[in-house]
Design an enzyme around this catalytic site. Structure first.
Site, mmCIF file in Angstrom:
data_model
loop_
_atom_site.group_PDB
_atom_site.id
_atom_site.type_symbol
_atom_site.label_atom_id
_atom_site.label_comp_id
_atom_site.label_asym_id
_atom_site.label_seq_id
_atom_site.Cartn_x
_atom_site.Cartn_y
_atom_site.Cartn_z
ATOM 1 N N GLY A 1 15.052 -12.253 -6.353
ATOM 2 C CA GLY A 1 16.238 -12.869 -5.770
ATOM 3 C C GLY A 1 17.174 -11.888 -5.106
ATOM 4 N N ILE B 1 12.678 -10.500 -19.107
ATOM 5 C CA ILE B 1 12.817 -9.526 -20.193
ATOM 6 C C ILE B 1 14.049 -9.875 -21.011
ATOM 7 C CG2 ILE B 1 13.447 -7.133 -20.695
ATOM 8 C CD1 ILE B 1 10.576 -7.310 -20.101
ATOM 9 N N ASP C 1 -3.238 -9.018 8.234
ATOM 10 C CA ASP C 1 -2.078 -8.863 9.105
ATOM 11 C C ASP C 1 -2.096 -7.509 9.812
ATOM 12 O OD1 ASP C 1 -1.652 -7.574 6.702
ATOM 13 O OD2 ASP C 1 0.442 -8.163 6.493
ATOM 14 N N CYS D 1 0.828 -1.189 0.000
ATOM 15 C CA CYS D 1 0.000 0.000 0.000
ATOM 16 C C CYS D 1 0.869 1.247 0.000
ATOM 17 C CB CYS D 1 -0.896 0.007 1.243
ATOM 18 S SG CYS D 1 -1.803 -1.546 1.481
ATOM 19 N N ILE E 1 -4.002 -7.621 -0.902
ATOM 20 C CA ILE E 1 -3.232 -8.860 -1.058
ATOM 21 C C ILE E 1 -3.774 -9.947 -0.138
ATOM 22 C CG2 ILE E 1 -0.947 -9.917 -0.866
ATOM 23 C CD1 ILE E 1 -1.086 -7.880 -3.098
#
Length: 647
Positions: free
Chosen positions: A385, A311, A105, A2, A57
Site C-alpha cells: 500500500g 506480522i 515484457d 531481477c 515472473i
C-alpha cells in the site's frame, strides 16, 4: 524482478574471458534478486559487458532469458522490474509490424525502443524498472529508472571503468572499486536516515534519479567521474514538480462523488495490472487504509481468496495484527499471520548491512524484512500500500508543519530573524523541543523550511562528520512548488520526490529482494499520482479525517468501523533495544577509540549523545540509530572488499 550489472571500459583492452568473468562476478553478487537464471553478454571489441540475474515472473520459458537482443540486433538490454502495460504496447507494436517470439515484457521493451527510441519508449511504459541498454550503432550505454523510483540503479567509476548495478554489492565485486566513504553523503545519512539520489555513500558513485535517463558514450568514459555531473547528465523524462504543477493548472472540477468513482476506477485498473503474473501473488496487509484498499480491490477482482500476510509483535504496543485480521476476515482472504518475539526482530539487525549495502536507518526496515520473509513462504509477488500518505495527505506531521507555519507568519520579521540567528548555537538541542526547536524554524522562508524540521534527524551533521559539506537536495527548497498550489501540496511533493523513493521504496525493495520476492505498489501508478495531484485539498484533508477520498473508496468494501480508526505505523522499539539486548553491540560500534581510528565521525560528539541517551534523554535513539547503521555497514563493507581483494 531481477538484478542487473555491467561495465564499460574506455578502451577494448580486456579479452573476452576477462570481460565475461568480471561481469559474471558482478551479476552473481545479485543472485538473491534473481535466483532462477543467469546471463552474461559482452562485446570485447567495444569493452562492454552486461550481466543479469532473473527472478521469473512472466514468461517462465527460456524465451524470457536476459541479456536479450532486439530483433534487429542493434540493442542489448538487461532489465529489472515489470512493465504492467506490456500487453497493450505489444498490440500496438504488432500492428506496426513487429514479430514476437515469446511473451515477456522484455521483448516488448526492446521492440518499443526500436520503434520509438529510448526516451519515448520508456515514457510509454507504465511500470517499475531499472534498465541498462547498449546501443551497438551509437556505441553508447543508456541507463533508465522508473518514474517513482521503485527499482534502484547505482553507477560510478572503478578506476577508469564505468560500472553499474542494482545494488552496490555488484560494484564492490569489481577489483578496482576502491571508492571510499563520501563525507557529504554520510552527512546526508545523519540528516535524513537515508542518502537521497543522486548521491551515494561512496565517492565517484551515484544513484540514478527516479524518472531519469543517463547516456554514457564509450568515448567519454575515459574522462572519468570528474567530467560527469549527475545533476547535469541525468535527464528527467518525468519530473514530479512539473507534473504536479500541470495537474494543479488543470484541476479536477467534478464533485466528491465523481472523484470517488474516478479514483475507484483508476485503483481497480492499477491493482488489476499488478495481479498479472505466472507465479503466485499476495499482498502485505497491515490493517491501515492503504494496504486495506489494495487488498479489497484485489479480492474484488479475484476468483479465489487472496493471500494476505501480517506480522504481529508479542507483548508490544507496536502490534496491530488484530486490525489486519479483522479486514482479512471481512474480505474472506486466505490470511497468514505470524507473531514474532523481540528476539526474532533483533535477529534481523545483524543482516541489515548485507541486505541494504548502503547505510540505511529507517528502523521499520526490521518488521518490513520479517513480513517479506513470511510472504515469500507462499508467494513470489506481493502488493503493498505504499504511496497513500504522500498522495492523499496522510501524515500527522503535515498538520504540525502547517500549524507552525501559521504561527511563525504572525511573528514580526525582526523578531523571527533574531530568534533564527540563535538557532545555530543550539545545535542538536533543537531536536528535543522547547525554545531551541522554535528558534530553528523562525528563519523559515517558506513551508519547505518548516517542513524540513519535521523530517530531519541530526540538525547539524556537518559538525559531526569531518570535512563534510551538506549537498542541497529537494527538501532544502523554501517552496518546493515554486509559487503554485498550497503549502500542503508542497509538502506532499517534497515527500513524493525524496522520502518515498529514497526511504520507503528502498526499504521495500531491499527487504523483499533479499528473499527473492517481488513487491508491487498500485497506489503509485503514475496515473493515480497525477489524478491525486489534480484534486482540491479538501478532498484529502477533511474535518472527518485525512486521506478523505481514499477512505470514501474504501467504505465501498469495508464497514465504517474498519475505516475510521487510527494507525500507529510500522515501527520498531529502537530505544528499548539500545538500552537492552543491543546495548553491548551498540557500545562496541560507538567506542570512541574506534571512531577516532576510522576517522569518519567526531568521536566526542557521538559519545556525548550516547551517554545522554543512557542517562535518560529519550530523543537520541534516532540520532544514534543512523550512526550505528553506518558503523555496522562500514564494518560489513570492509570485510566484503577484503574478500574481493583476496581473489
Amino acid at each position: 524482478m531481477c538484478g542487473l550489472a555491467g561495465l564499460l571500459r574506455p578502451t577494448a583492452d580486456l579479452d573476452a574471458a576477462r570481460l565475461d568473468a568480471l561481469a559474471g562476478a558482478m551479476g552473481d553478487a545479485l543472485e538473491h534478486r534473481g535466483p532462477d537464471d543467469r546471463g552474461v553478454w559482452f562485446d570485447d571489441a567495444a569493452g562492454v559487458a552486461l550481466a543479469h540475474r532473473r527472478l521469473s515472473i512472466l514468461d517462465l520459458s527460456p524465451l524470457g532469458h536476459q541479456p536479450m537482443a532486439s530483433e534487429d540486433h542493434r540493442y542489448v538490454v538487461v532489465y529489472n522490474g515489470e512493465i504492467y502495460n506490456f500487453a497493450e504496447l505489444r498490440e500496438v507494436l504488432v500492428a506496426l509490424g513487429h514479430v514476437f517470439r515469446g511473451h515477456s515484457d522484455t521483448e516488448v521493451l526492446l521492440a518499443a525502443v526500436m520503434e520509438w527510441g529510448v526516451e519515448d519508449a520508456v515514457s510509454r511504459c507504465n511500470g517499475m524498472f531499472a534498465i541498462a541498454l547498449w546501443d551497438r550503432h551509437e556505441r553508447c550505454l543508456w541507463l533508465a529508472r522508473d518514474r517513482v523510483g521503485k527499482k534502484p540503479l547505482y553507477y560510478g567509476w572503478a578506476g577508469g571503468t564505468f560500472v553499474f548495478g542494482s545494488e552496490l554489492k555488484a560494484l564492490w565485486r569489481h577489483p578496482a572499486f576502491d571508492n571510499g566513504v563520501d563525507p557529504d553523503a554520510l552527512a546526508l545519512l545523519l540528516r535524513f536516515d537515508y542518502i537521497p539520489a543522486p548521491h551515494a555513500i561512496h565517492a565517484d558513485t551515484f544513484k540514478l534519479l527516479p524518472g531519469s535517463l543517463l547516456r554514457i558514450d564509450a568515448a567519454t568514459v575515459a574522462d572519468g567521474p570528474r567530467a560527469h555531473d549527475p545533476h547535469r547528465d541525468q535527464r528527467r523524462y518525468w519530473e514530479p514538480r512539473e507534473r504536479m504543477r500541470a495537474a494543479l493548472a488543470q484541476p479536477f472540477n467534478g464533485d466528491v462523488l465523481e472523484a470517488e468513482n474516478r479514483l475507484d476506477d483508476l485503483l481497480r485498473d492499477a491493482v488489476s495490472l499488478r495481479m498479472v503474473a505466472d507465479v503466485p501473488v499476495g499482498v502485505f496487509l497491515s490493517g491501515g487504509t492503504d494496504s486495506s484498499i489494495v487488498t479489497a480491490l484485489m479480492q474484488a477482482q479475484s476468483r479465489h481468496p487472496v493471500r494476505t500476510f501480517t506480522i504481529g509483535f508479542e507483548r508490544s504496543h507496536h502490534d496491530e495484527a488484530h486490525l489486519a485480521r479483522e479486514v482479512a476476515e471481512h474480505l474472506h482472504t486466505q490470511h497468514t499471520e505470524l507473531y514474532v518475539s523481540g528476539a526474532d526482530a533483533l535477529g534481523v539487525v545483524p543482516t541489515l548491512p548485507a541486505m541494504f549495502d548502503e547505510p540505511f536507518a529507517d528502523a521499520s526496515q526490521v518488521p518490513t524484512a520479517l513480513v517479506a520473509r513470511l510472504a515469500r513462504t507462499a508467494v513470489t509477488v506481493a502488493l503493498s500500500g505504499d504511496g497513500g500518505d504522500e498522495l492523499f495527505f496522510g501524515y500527522k506531521r503535515y498538520e504540525r508543519a502547517l500549524r507552525n507555519w501559521r504561527w511563525h507568519s504572525r511573528v514580526p520579521g525582526f523578531l523571527r530573524q533574531a530568534l533564527a540567528g540563535s538557532a545555530k548555537t543550539h545545535g542538536e538541542a533543537s531536536r528535543t523541543g522547547g525554545f531551541a526547536a522554535l528558534a530553528a524554524e523562525m528563519g523559515a522562508r517558506g513551508i519547505g523550511d518548516v517542513y524540513r524540521q519535521r523530517v530531519m534527524r541530526w540538525r547539524d551533521p556537518e559538525a559531526v562528520v569531518p570535512g563534510a559539506k551538506l549537498p542541497a537536495i529537494f527538501y532544502d527548497q523554501p517552496d518546493p512548488l515554486h509559487g503554485v498550489g498550497t503549502p500542503a501540496d508542497a509538502m506532499m511533493l517534497a515527500d513524493f520526490s525524496v522520502y518515498l523513493p529514497e526511504d520507503l521504496l528502498c526499504k521495500v525493495d531491499r527487504t523483499s529482494m533479499a528473499v527473492s520476492l517481488e513487491a508491487r505498489a498500485p497506489l503509485l501508478d503514475w496515473r493515480v499520482a497525477e489524478f491525486a495531484w489534480s484534486l482540491p485539498l479538501d478532498f484529502k484533508r477533511h474535518p472527518s479525517g485525512n486521506k478523505h477520498l481514499l477512505k470514501r473508496v474504501l467504505r465501498r468494501y469495508l464497514p465504517d468501523s474498519m475505516v475510521d480508526r487510527g494507525k500507529r505505523g510500522f515501527g520498531a522499539p529502537v530505544s528499548d533495544w539500545l538500552k537492552g539486548d543491543l546495548r553491548e553491540w551498540a557500545a562496541a560500534l560507538l567506542d570512541p577509540a574506534r571512531l577516532r581510528a576510522e576517522g569518519h565521525l567526531d568521536a566526542d560528539a557521538v559519545d556525548a549523545l550516547w551517554q545522554q541517551f543512557l542517562g535518560g534523554e529519550r530523543k537520541w535513539h534516532t540520532h544514534l540509530w543512523n550512526v550505528l547503521m553506518f558503523q555496522a555497514w562500514h564494518e560489513h563493507w570492509q570485510s566484503q572488499r577484503s574478500a574481493v581483494r583476496a581473489i
